[in-house]
Design a protein around this motif. Structure first.
Motif, mmCIF file in Angstrom:
data_model
loop_
_atom_site.group_PDB
_atom_site.id
_atom_site.type_symbol
_atom_site.label_atom_id
_atom_site.label_comp_id
_atom_site.label_asym_id
_atom_site.label_seq_id
_atom_site.Cartn_x
_atom_site.Cartn_y
_atom_site.Cartn_z
ATOM 1 N N THR A 738 37.127 38.355 24.242
ATOM 2 C CA THR A 738 36.428 37.076 24.362
ATOM 3 C C THR A 738 35.608 37.042 25.640
ATOM 4 O OG1 THR A 738 38.466 36.196 23.433
ATOM 5 C CG2 THR A 738 36.785 34.607 24.040
ATOM 6 N N ASN A 739 36.241 37.497 26.757
ATOM 7 C CA ASN A 739 35.513 37.547 28.030
ATOM 8 C C ASN A 739 34.277 38.439 27.904
ATOM 9 O OD1 ASN A 739 36.970 35.824 29.592
ATOM 10 N ND2 ASN A 739 38.202 37.430 30.592
ATOM 11 N N ALA A 740 34.462 39.629 27.316
ATOM 12 C CA ALA A 740 33.352 40.577 27.180
ATOM 13 C C ALA A 740 32.215 39.940 26.395
ATOM 14 C CB ALA A 740 33.842 41.855 26.517
ATOM 15 N N ASP A 789 40.935 31.765 38.925
ATOM 16 C CA ASP A 789 39.796 32.250 39.685
ATOM 17 C C ASP A 789 38.645 32.665 38.766
ATOM 18 O OD1 ASP A 789 39.523 32.892 42.772
ATOM 19 O OD2 ASP A 789 38.195 34.209 41.601
ATOM 20 N N GLN A 790 37.489 32.225 39.142
ATOM 21 C CA GLN A 790 36.268 32.646 38.465
ATOM 22 C C GLN A 790 35.323 33.139 39.547
ATOM 23 O OE1 GLN A 790 35.507 28.835 36.507
ATOM 24 N NE2 GLN A 790 36.069 29.787 34.564
ATOM 25 N N VAL A 791 34.402 34.024 39.172
ATOM 26 C CA VAL A 791 33.488 34.582 40.167
ATOM 27 C C VAL A 791 32.730 33.479 40.873
ATOM 28 C CG1 VAL A 791 31.422 35.986 40.459
ATOM 29 C CG2 VAL A 791 33.344 36.828 39.118
ATOM 30 N N GLY A 805 42.686 33.263 32.115
ATOM 31 C CA GLY A 805 42.802 34.333 31.128
ATOM 32 C C GLY A 805 43.228 35.658 31.726
ATOM 33 N N LEU A 806 42.470 36.150 32.715
ATOM 34 C CA LEU A 806 42.764 37.461 33.281
ATOM 35 C C LEU A 806 44.081 37.469 34.042
ATOM 36 C CD1 LEU A 806 39.336 38.873 34.473
ATOM 37 C CD2 LEU A 806 40.782 39.666 32.598
ATOM 38 N N SER A 807 44.368 36.335 34.692
ATOM 39 C CA SER A 807 45.628 36.294 35.434
ATOM 40 C C SER A 807 46.802 36.367 34.464
ATOM 41 C CB SER A 807 45.650 35.063 36.322
ATOM 42 O OG SER A 807 46.717 34.246 36.023
HETATM 43 P P1 ADP Z 1 37.862 32.496 32.389
HETATM 44 O O1 ADP Z 1 38.687 31.558 31.640
HETATM 45 O O2 ADP Z 1 37.023 31.870 33.426
HETATM 46 O O3 ADP Z 1 37.203 33.513 31.575
HETATM 47 P P2 ADP Z 1 39.254 34.790 33.220
HETATM 48 O O4 ADP Z 1 40.464 34.952 34.086
HETATM 49 O O5 ADP Z 1 39.345 35.325 31.885
HETATM 50 O O6 ADP Z 1 38.936 33.258 33.252
HETATM 51 O O7 ADP Z 1 38.044 35.449 33.959
HETATM 52 C C1 ADP Z 1 37.856 35.191 35.283
HETATM 53 C C2 ADP Z 1 36.455 35.504 35.719
HETATM 54 O O8 ADP Z 1 36.241 36.896 35.666
HETATM 55 C C3 ADP Z 1 35.463 34.983 34.816
HETATM 56 O O9 ADP Z 1 35.145 33.616 35.137
HETATM 57 C C4 ADP Z 1 34.281 35.907 35.089
HETATM 58 O O10 ADP Z 1 33.633 35.480 36.235
HETATM 59 C C5 ADP Z 1 34.929 37.196 35.337
HETATM 60 N N1 ADP Z 1 34.920 38.069 34.142
HETATM 61 C C6 ADP Z 1 35.929 38.270 33.310
HETATM 62 N N2 ADP Z 1 35.583 39.169 32.340
HETATM 63 C C7 ADP Z 1 34.304 39.553 32.612
HETATM 64 C C8 ADP Z 1 33.399 40.454 31.998
HETATM 65 N N3 ADP Z 1 33.718 41.184 30.888
HETATM 66 N N4 ADP Z 1 32.165 40.577 32.499
HETATM 67 C C9 ADP Z 1 31.833 39.851 33.606
HETATM 68 N N5 ADP Z 1 32.660 38.987 34.228
HETATM 69 C C10 ADP Z 1 33.894 38.840 33.734
#
Ligand code: ADP
Length: 983
Positions: A738-740, A789-791, A805-807
């Protein structure tokens, strides 16, 4: 002698008889020393004239030994005589009568030989005794041993014998007595002077009496002289100097001298008093003293005389009366009185002793005039023969501290005391001297000996030691906290041997109070009662194990009611003496404790806030789920009712939004679960390939929507049933994909799964999700795995998401023993990858865990739905009727139990949890108790406790609200199938 006869009542007739007797007759006193007061002509001729001592004792006879025999054997001058004896008659006479005396020609009798030896006594020591007490000792014996008769008679003989010889002596004695045989023995006997003489002696016994004759075992003449000297000095002089010995025998008019006397007088060892050869001065002098002494009576008869024997040589002779073999003699001592030479010699000897003594010394008069400055003192004070000071004041210029050297000889009150002075030497160095002085009185003049010790070095050493000590004391005083030394004596007594000033500061005590604290009992009394046991126990443990001690406790401060936190620490050490010593410190930790308390409070507050947050999240998700449930259900129903394309579009948009919301809520719930450590990883079999295909299929729509290509690259060996948590693996991959898709525009998202290795029962898989989207800057690559955390904060607006999500992904993988990794470049894309190890299921039946398995479940199930909420009931009803199921709805748990009991048959119960009257838990417990039917829980309450309760109550499945129709369908089919296969 005549008067003697008359006194004794011996009449003339009797006199005549004995006088004319053709045999020898003599009479003797009946009292000691049994003086022979009369002898007839024959006796006198044969014996009496040769006697030196005219008494029985002098003859070596013990009267007691022969009164019973009435016979006397008398050895004289190598001949032996026998006498008959008449004892004194009681009250009538007081003498012994010896008569019928005749010479024995005897040759054979051994006792005679013995007797001869015995009585040839002039050169022998003779003693007679009874039991073991001496009753008689002859003159030579007395003289040799140095005793007066009363000092030795009736004295235990054994007591005089040298301790080392006693055992042998008493053994020989006992044996001799037992066998009644004479014995000879050598032993040492104590003289009056305390020295021991070696004697060769023979003992014989007659009943309880013993007789001893003894000779000195050849003492060296010199030794003999020394001994005599000792004896005589003991009796007559107190000055120690060489002494000569002389003896005068009246009968011969000769004086015998020892070698020393002969040398001193410059004569031979024998002097004839009458001879003109004898120097006049000697003749006159000796005659004078002998005459004087002879005229005296009693034991104190003594005389002395000094005369010049030659120029500068004065001698002194002393004379006294004595006895030798029963004959009166005059004997005496000779001293050298002038001794000039010798004194000179002695003087120079003592002077050089003084001069060369290893200590610096002065000999001064009490006026301060200096007589001698010895060599060491000359060195010390840097004076030479040519510039010798003559008076103590001459040293004034060198002495500092405004002291006069005359003070050196002032008497000091205290015993053994020293005084100190400082003076400057030629090199201008300051020296410290320890001075002692002693007054010597000689010929009524006072001299003072002064000794000096250079203690400069010692003083400077002491000073540097002092400085060191001061330094250490300073250090101890300056370190924060206090230092102490505690000692546990062998007797078990404990006390503080040292307490630094800091202790007072820590405890808020005055120095006087610190001194009191040395008593450990008092110190302990200051410890807070609640902390006391701990202090005691830890101390004891430290002592027993010899381990460092540390303890935090409260002590009373100066202010009686207040306690303060301190930390004590110490290292124990066992000393060789058996004592234990602790070196330790005490630090004020009240501030630290305050911070700790604050931290505790803060942590408590944080925990509480966290709890509130968690409760809030639960509550919010519950609140969100109910309306979402309604929206989702309604949309689902509307979509089933052939909407127009426009409507369909709108409904899909709503659906998408709802899905997103659901994902978000699920993320929050997962996060909360992981945080609370309550997330459990399942271990159920599933087909890997099928799962991956399903995940990709589920996201195809999403990919198309984001105008991305979604590719799946699967290794061929992955058609495999493994054991694991399929839901969590899906969640992880869903998240990454989903992130990708989210961060890639018109690009490619490639999912790759590879088999790294496969063992018998394990596979290691490699998962990779790669995109060519916006990528992640290096500085963000770690941070994005952190919670929320988000960028960029703006991302949540632009891309949506919570930053969870990533955490969650990272944490889930962590729980599964894996680690997520990332390679990314800004503008080029990102690659997330990880490896997972999964167990290979024993049963590789490919139908397990897949939808294909549920094909056997009937499509016409009859359900019981317990749901109090009208909207929910409506939506749920619509969903399940779509699948061709039928249902009865009840409004609460109670009704559900009743419905079951009504006899109506159901295939499955859908049970809401929160309901009025009777909730889902209670109802399920009752149903499960009575019926064998699957029950599925439906709840929006995401609280962990509720989840746990669901498990405990025996629910067969669980579906979260808002209801995901597909999930519900799958769960229903799953549980029904399980029940059917059981039946
Ligand atoms: P979110 O719910 O914001 O997606 P995630 O923990 O999944 O939270 O991701 C955190 C942050 O990592 C995202 O807000 C994004 O900035 C960065 N990120 C995650 N996956 C990618 C990716 N495939 N390409 C670029 N940035 C990504």
């Amino acid at each position: 002698m005549k008067s003697n006869m008359q006194e004794r009542g011996i009449n003339s007739t009797f006199k005549k008889i004995i006088y004319e007797s053709s045999e020898m007759v003599f009479l003797a006193d009946d009292t000691y020393p049994y003086t022979i007061f009369y002898g007839n002509e024959l006796f006198e001729k044969e014996i009496g004239d040769n006697l030196e001592q005219r008494n029985l004792v002098g003859l070596g006879l013990d009267v007691n030994s022969y009164i019973f025999k009435e016979e006397l054997l008398l050895p004289v001058n190598g001949k032996e005589y026998a006498f008959a004896l008449e004892l004194p008659h009681e009250n009538e006479s007081n003498y012994y009568l010896f008569y019928r005396g005749k010479q024995l020609d005897g040759s054979d009798s051994p006792s005679r030989q013995e007797a001869i030896g015995f009585f040839q006594a002039s050169q022998q020591l003779i003693g007679v005794g009874e039991y073991h007490l001496l009753t008689f000792v002859n003159a030579l014996g007395l003289q040799t041993l140095g005793y007066k008769p009363h000092e030795i008679l009736h004295v235990d003989l054994a007591g005089l014998i040298h301790p080392d010889d006693r055992t042998e002596f008493s053994a020989a004695w006992a044996k001799g007595k037992q066998l009644n045989k004479p014995f000879s023995i050598s032993f040492r006997i104590q003289s009056k002077a305390g020295t021991f003489l070696s004697l060769d002696a023979s003992f014989s016994f007659i009943e309880e009496r013993f007789f001893v004759t003894a000779k000195e075992s050849d003492p060296e003449p010199k030794e003999k002289a020394i001994r005599k000297l000792q004896l005589d000095l003991l009796n007559s002089t107190t000055e120690v100097k060489p002494v000569g010995y002389w003896i005068y025998k009246p009968k011969t008019h000769k004086i015998s001298l020892d070698q020393f006397s002969a040398d001193l007088l410059g004569t031979s060892k024998s002097l004839k008093l009458d001879s003109k050869k004898t120097p006049k001065v000697l003749r006159n002098s000796f005659k004078k003293v002998i005459k004087e002494v002879s005229a005296m009576n009693g034991p104190s008869a003594e005389s002395e005389l000094s005369f010049e024997v030659r120029e500068k040589q004065t001698v002194k002779i002393k004379a006294a009366k004595g006895w030798d073999n029963g004959i009166e003699v005059i004997y005496g001592l000779i001293y050298d009185q002038s001794d000039y030479l010798q004194r000179e010699e002695e003087n120079s000897f003592f002077k050089s002793l003084f001069m060369e003594a290893p200590e610096a010394m002065f000999l001064v008069k009490d006026t301060g005039d200096i007589l001698i400055i010895n060599t060491e003192a000359r060195k010390l004070f840097e004076v030479t023969e040519s510039n010798l000071p003559a008076h103590l004041d001459d040293f004034s210029s060198k002495v500092i501290d405004q002291e006069s050297p005359l003070d050196w000889i002032k008497p000091i009150e205290e015993f053994d005391n020293e005084r100190f002075t400082r003076f400057v030497n030629q090199k201008n160095q300051k020296m410290t001297l320890a001075i002692r002085s002693k007054v010597i009185e000689c010929q009524k003049e006072k001299f003072i000996a002064i000794s000096f010790r250079n203690i400069t070095e010692k003083v400077s050493l002491e000073k540097s030691l002092e400085e060191n000590t001061e330094f250490l004391m300073n250090l101890t005083d300056q370190v924060p906290g206090g230092l102490y030394q505690m000692v546990l004596s062998k007797e078990g007594e404990m006390k503080f041997a040292f307490l630094s000033k800091g202790i007072g500061a820590v405890l808020g005590l005055e120095s006087a109070e610190i001194r009191n604290l040395k008593d450990i009992g008092l110190a302990m009394a200051n410890v807070h009662p609640s902390d006391l046991p701990q202090v005691v126990m830890t101390s004891v443990a430290s002592a027993q194990k010899l381990e460092p001690w540390q303890c935090q406790f409260r002590v009373k401060t100066g202010n009686q009611d207040k306690f303060k936190w301190v930390m004590g620490a110490a290292r124990p050490q066992r000393l060789e003496s058996g004592e234990m010593v602790w070196y330790g410190y005490l630090a004020d930790i009240s501030q630290q404790k305050e911070i700790e308390t604050k931290l505790d409070e803060a942590r408590y507050a944080a925990e509480k806030a966290n709890q509130i947050k968690s409760d809030f999240l639960s509550m919010i998700s519950h609140e969100l789920r109910t309306p979402l449930n309604a929206i989702s259900g309604s949309v689902y129903s509307l979509l089933q009712e052939s909407p127009s394309d426009y409507q369909k579009n709108a409904l899909n948009t709503i659906n998408f939004a709802v899905d997103n919301l659901i994902i978000m809520i699920n993320d929050l719930l997962d996060f909360q679960k992981i945080e609370a450590g309550k997330l459990h990883i399942e271990h159920a079999p599933f087909n890997l390939e099928e799962l991956l295909n399903q995940i990709i299929k589920g996201l195809t729509f999403h990919a198309r929507d984001s105008k991305n290509k979604l590719k799946l690259d699967l290794a061929p060996e992955l058609d495999l049933v493994v054991k694991g948590d399929k839901t969590r693996i899906s969640q992880i991959l869903n998240n990454l994909i989903t992130n990708a898709l989210k961060f890639t525009q018109k690009g490619v998202v490639a999912v790759k799964v590879d088999l790294v290795n496969k063992e018998r029962d394990k596979v290691r898989l490699y998962f990779e999700v790669q995109d060519n989207g916006i990528g992640i800057a290096p500085e963000h690559q770690e941070k994005i795995f952190e919670d929320f955390d988000q960028v960029k904060p703006t991302f949540s607006k632009k891309y949506g998401g919570t930053g969870l999500g990533l955490s969650i992904t990272k944490k889930l993988l962590g729980i599964m023993g894996s680690q997520i990794r990332l390679e990314s470049e800004e503008g080029k894309g990102s690659k997330f990858f990880f490896e997972l190890e999964l167990e290979v299921a024993e049963n590789q039946d490919s139908s397990i865990g897949t939808d294909r398995a549920k094909s056997t479940v009937s499509t016409a199930l009859h359900m019981l739905m317990a749901e109090d909420n009208e909207v929910n009931a409506l939506v749920l009803g619509k969903i399940i009727t779509k699948w061709g199921y039928t249902y009865d709805r009840v409004m609460n748990g109670m009704e559900a139990v009743e419905a079951m009991s009504s006899g109506q048959q159901y295939d499955c119960v859908l049970m809401d949890i929160q309901m009025p009257v009777m909730n889902g838990f209670e109802a399920t417990l009752q149903i499960k108790n009575n019926f064998d039917i699957p029950v599925i829980a439906l709840t929006a309450a995401a609280k962990l406790e509720i989840m746990e309760q669901i498990k405990e109550c025996g629910f067969d499945g669980f579906v979260a609200k808002p209801i995901d129709a597909a999930e519900l369908h799958s769960v229903i089919k799953d549980v029904v199938q399980r029940f059917q296969s059981k039946a």
